[in-house]
Design a protein around this motif. Structure first.
Motif: not given
Length: 164
Positions: A31-34, A6-13, A22-27
């Motif tokens: 997912l990471s918590l689950a 997820h960190q990689a996805f946000l870095a690529e964005m 909106d909401g992508l980081a929270q999603c």
């Protein structure tokens, strides 16, 4: 708190110059918590030779008023009959349950816990529920209610939530 993917996805964005929707980081946090909870659960059950699926069958059988058929277990656990068969095979091999013919219909098989299975299910269920309570111990009742309400609102926007 974010998983590496997820960190990689946000870095690529960010690299592409895209604004964070909106909401992508929270999603990704959710997912990471689950995933972390699933991993913790698996690590807690593994020393006992159990998976989450095997644990679910144990507490379903322990809470049943009468022996259950593999079909009933599959329905209650939300899995296929083939999955239940594999789980039952392992639990039977470990001496935690028994299969026996239905007294009213010898073609049907019923499943019940052995004494060892009953004891393990009782102890483990209490331990597992306490572990989950501990995960949420820092949240007060109002925060847990708010979290639940927010998660329900998000669930309602998923395909599964709309289908329910």
């Amino acid at each position: 708190m974010l998983a590496l993917k997820h960190q990689a996805f946000l870095a690529e964005m960010q690299r592409r110059g895209q604004p964070e929707p909106d909401g992508l980081a929270q999603c990704f946090q959710l997912l990471s918590l689950a995933s972390a909870i699933d991993q913790d659960c698996a690590q807690r059950l593994a020393p006992l030779g159990l998976s989450e699926g095997r644990f679910v069958l144990l507490f379903l059988l322990q809470g049943a008023e009468a022996p259950l058929s593999p079909h009933q277990l599959a329905e209650r656990a939300g899995v296929t009959r083939a999955t239940v068969t594999g789980l039952l095979d392992g639990l039977e091999r470990d001496g935690l349950l028994e299969r026996h013919a239905d007294p009213d219909d010898k073609r049907r098989i019923n499943v019940s816990l052995t004494t060892a299975g009953e004891a393990l299910a009782l102890t483990l269920f209490d331990q597992h529920t306490q572990w989950i309570r501990d995960l949420f111990a820092d949240l007060n009742e109002a925060e847990r209610t708010l979290l639940s309400d927010m998660l329900c609102r998000i669930w309602a926007r998923t395909d599964a939530g709309r289908a329910a």
